[in-house]
Design a protein around this motif. Sequence first.
Motif, mmCIF file in Angstrom:
data_model
loop_
_atom_site.group_PDB
_atom_site.id
_atom_site.type_symbol
_atom_site.label_atom_id
_atom_site.label_comp_id
_atom_site.label_asym_id
_atom_site.label_seq_id
_atom_site.Cartn_x
_atom_site.Cartn_y
_atom_site.Cartn_z
ATOM 1 N N PHE A 230 0.800 -1.230 0.000
ATOM 2 C CA PHE A 230 0.000 0.000 0.000
ATOM 3 C C PHE A 230 0.840 1.292 0.000
ATOM 4 C CE2 PHE A 230 -2.587 -3.110 2.570
ATOM 5 C CZ PHE A 230 -3.346 -3.534 1.484
ATOM 6 N N LYS A 231 2.112 1.202 -0.369
ATOM 7 C CA LYS A 231 2.935 2.410 -0.418
ATOM 8 C C LYS A 231 2.679 3.231 -1.672
ATOM 9 C CE LYS A 231 6.941 1.381 2.477
ATOM 10 N NZ LYS A 231 8.413 1.231 2.525
ATOM 11 N N ALA A 232 2.422 2.568 -2.806
ATOM 12 C CA ALA A 232 2.238 3.301 -4.070
ATOM 13 C C ALA A 232 1.580 2.391 -5.085
ATOM 14 C CB ALA A 232 3.582 3.793 -4.609
ATOM 15 N N ARG A 233 0.930 3.003 -6.056
ATOM 16 C CA ARG A 233 0.430 2.270 -7.209
ATOM 17 C C ARG A 233 1.575 2.143 -8.206
ATOM 18 N NH1 ARG A 233 -3.528 0.040 -5.172
ATOM 19 N NH2 ARG A 233 -4.256 -0.490 -7.254
ATOM 20 N N VAL A 234 1.601 1.034 -8.908
ATOM 21 C CA VAL A 234 2.753 0.787 -9.779
ATOM 22 C C VAL A 234 2.843 1.822 -10.901
ATOM 23 C CG1 VAL A 234 1.551 -0.801 -11.320
ATOM 24 C CG2 VAL A 234 4.003 -1.026 -10.999
ATOM 25 N N TRP A 235 1.696 2.329 -11.361
ATOM 26 C CA TRP A 235 1.721 3.311 -12.457
ATOM 27 C C TRP A 235 2.086 4.711 -11.962
ATOM 28 C CZ3 TRP A 235 -2.743 0.690 -10.974
ATOM 29 C CH2 TRP A 235 -3.673 1.424 -10.246
ATOM 30 N N GLU A 236 2.183 4.893 -10.660
ATOM 31 C CA GLU A 236 2.631 6.169 -10.118
ATOM 32 C C GLU A 236 4.159 6.235 -10.009
ATOM 33 O OE1 GLU A 236 -1.250 6.494 -7.142
ATOM 34 O OE2 GLU A 236 0.726 6.049 -6.345
ATOM 35 N N MET A 237 4.818 5.135 -10.291
ATOM 36 C CA MET A 237 6.257 5.039 -10.080
ATOM 37 C C MET A 237 7.010 5.018 -11.405
ATOM 38 S SD MET A 237 5.951 1.992 -7.251
ATOM 39 C CE MET A 237 7.694 1.889 -6.923
ATOM 40 N N SER A 238 8.270 5.390 -11.339
ATOM 41 C CA SER A 238 9.176 5.177 -12.470
ATOM 42 C C SER A 238 10.057 3.983 -12.129
ATOM 43 C CB SER A 238 10.043 6.412 -12.720
ATOM 44 O OG SER A 238 10.861 6.682 -11.584
ATOM 45 N N PHE A 239 10.444 3.216 -13.140
ATOM 46 C CA PHE A 239 11.307 2.051 -12.931
ATOM 47 C C PHE A 239 12.544 2.211 -13.804
ATOM 48 C CE2 PHE A 239 7.227 0.601 -11.485
ATOM 49 C CZ PHE A 239 7.530 -0.216 -10.402
ATOM 50 N N THR A 240 13.709 2.193 -13.156
ATOM 51 C CA THR A 240 14.980 2.451 -13.831
ATOM 52 C C THR A 240 15.895 1.245 -13.684
ATOM 53 O OG1 THR A 240 14.770 4.814 -13.301
ATOM 54 C CG2 THR A 240 16.944 4.022 -13.971
ATOM 55 N N ASP A 241 16.526 0.839 -14.788
ATOM 56 C CA ASP A 241 17.479 -0.263 -14.752
ATOM 57 C C ASP A 241 18.698 0.141 -13.924
ATOM 58 O OD1 ASP A 241 15.750 -1.568 -16.409
ATOM 59 O OD2 ASP A 241 17.018 -1.459 -18.191
ATOM 60 N N SER A 242 19.111 -0.747 -13.028
ATOM 61 C CA SER A 242 20.246 -0.437 -12.172
ATOM 62 C C SER A 242 20.939 -1.733 -11.753
ATOM 63 C CB SER A 242 19.779 0.368 -10.948
ATOM 64 O OG SER A 242 20.882 0.925 -10.260
ATOM 65 N N ILE A 243 21.885 -1.604 -10.818
ATOM 66 C CA ILE A 243 22.665 -2.729 -10.306
ATOM 67 C C ILE A 243 22.566 -2.724 -8.791
ATOM 68 C CG2 ILE A 243 24.926 -3.844 -10.247
ATOM 69 C CD1 ILE A 243 23.725 -3.627 -13.059
ATOM 70 N N CYS A 244 22.307 -3.888 -8.207
ATOM 71 C CA CYS A 244 22.200 -3.993 -6.750
ATOM 72 C C CYS A 244 23.568 -3.758 -6.110
ATOM 73 C CB CYS A 244 21.664 -5.367 -6.360
ATOM 74 S SG CYS A 244 21.586 -5.622 -4.568
ATOM 75 N N PRO A 245 23.649 -2.879 -5.093
ATOM 76 C CA PRO A 245 24.930 -2.603 -4.438
ATOM 77 C C PRO A 245 25.198 -3.507 -3.237
ATOM 78 C CG PRO A 245 23.297 -1.075 -3.612
ATOM 79 C CD PRO A 245 22.579 -1.984 -4.595
ATOM 80 N N GLY A 246 24.347 -4.518 -3.020
ATOM 81 C CA GLY A 246 24.424 -5.314 -1.798
ATOM 82 C C GLY A 246 25.620 -6.229 -1.692
ATOM 83 N N CYS A 247 26.162 -6.687 -2.821
ATOM 84 C CA CYS A 247 27.362 -7.515 -2.803
ATOM 85 C C CYS A 247 27.964 -7.501 -4.202
ATOM 86 C CB CYS A 247 27.072 -8.946 -2.337
ATOM 87 S SG CYS A 247 26.272 -10.024 -3.555
#
Length: 590
Positions: A230-247
């Motif tokens: 319930f944080k946001a609707r998917v069409w309200e967001m932008s999705f950008t290709d990236s790389i996970c910095p976790g490891c």
Amino acid sequence: MPQILIDGRAIEATDGQTIIEAALANGITIPHFCWHPALSVAGNCRMCLVNVGSHKKDVDGSLMFDEHGVPVVNWIPKLQIACATPVAQGMIVDTTGKRTVDAQEAVMEFLLVNHPLDCPICDEAGQCKLQEYAFRHSKGKSRFQEEKVHKPKRVQLGPEIMFDGERCISCSRCIRFAEEVAEQPVLTFVRRGDKVTIETFPDTTFDSPYSMNVIDICPVGALTSIDFRFKARVWEMSFTDSICPGCARGCNIKIGVMNNEVLRAEPRTNMHVNTYWMCDHGRITTPDVINDSRTDGPMIRRNGVLVPTSWEEALSVAGDALRSSKPHDIAIIGSAFASNEDNYALHVLANHLKVTNVDFIKHNDHTFGDGTLRVNEVAPNAIGAHAVGIAPGNGGLGVDRLAERIKQGSVKVLVVLEDTLDNHSTELAAASASVDTLIVLSSRMSVTAQSATVLLPAASFAETHGTFTNILHRVQHFSPAIVTKENERYMGMQMSRWDKFGAPNDRWSQGVRRDNRAGWRILRDVLNALGSKVSWKAAADVFAELAMHVDGFKHMSYALLDKHQGVALGKGHSPDPAGIVYESHVLKPN
């Protein structure tokens, strides 16, 4: 290899492939719910039913054609599921004819009989396979008028997963994932008929380090993230290709942003790196790395206190300290958390100053790695930092001896890029506070940043272009997802639709724009203040120079990295093909 026809198109298939696999390999998507290329075949949903036959032969064995020269097909009486039917030489497949379309519409009507009409409150709405197929493969009406079956709702299957039984279409993707990929077979169907639902085995919970991948592969909104609900609707967001910095695995991800804040990270297919998955740790911590404890605007220390200042003054103080110091009095610490571009710019600065005391901190956690994706190296770019030249020069000291030399008074100026020295040792962190000038480039307000004489706020990996080199020595490009004061002009239409079209009085368009700059740009300005003739105008310029001067990166460019989903060091002239990119949800916004 068998040749088959799909909708009149000749396809060169591979021995052992199923119809759906051969179609996908040739850019044809057959509707499906339960099939996934990384999971065993279940054949539950029947959505992939297709008409299958072969070229009919005359009594003399010759192939038959009608009066228009079209092959006469001997169709199998029953439709076949494309996910489990292997290809055979001469097979003819019809995925768009009336029999197939009627079957798809019947399956959709059946699946929607008991599905709740709660799209307005469902986190999956906007990226839901059931919604997608309701538009493309359904009649748009139902003959069912009775009360829908009710099942358990808001059932917590694990620490990160919430289950809604009424939305489940019993595709079994989550059950197969838990058993075959997560290797924690705790999910199962219980009951039968229209009361069937999914539960964990008694006294168990689905707490695998990869449990949240079932959210991505669930074709409906039955499995949702407790963290994101319930944080946001998917069409309200932008999705950008990236790389996970976790490891150092460097999993390919998409970063979801609204109100200039990262709300979630999710895996992006890369068959060379992470296939279809990512770990829960990377998914949960990535938003925090970008959103929390951030630096914002340059600061200098006056009377023992860090106070805001202008970029001009901060760069001038840093430049004066470096200019007035001898090379052996300066030490420079690069970072396995910083991009190749930032580390290369730091290497150029070290060469300009003739500084040989150059190193970076290694980050190894032997409790973190596993046999799936996670590796013990918990910083994303140690390979890249070393490859671009962040290492002690002739007679230079490394990070292990730095605390000792600082205590001896041999180091007067210390430059630290995107790391905190207490990650190496508390001794080094304490010693660093005693140097004459501590220049810190950091995106986070770390212990070292709080000790700085000059704090230059660097952009995070989510706010600039750059590259990481993962543990497989694969160089991968990431793009900005967050707007800063520096990049707002060119981010433009990349922002989420609410952010870019919001009015000044809309609460969802008021996300903070931090006064942070890309590390390479800060270092360029420092170099120019020292009399260098560096003319980088964009991260691509830094990478182009890096590719020209560092052997492993030769022939590489951002365009090449994007085309091949990364390129291994030394293979810029012959990169591996990207492979087949499978997307479970096609209608999801980009």
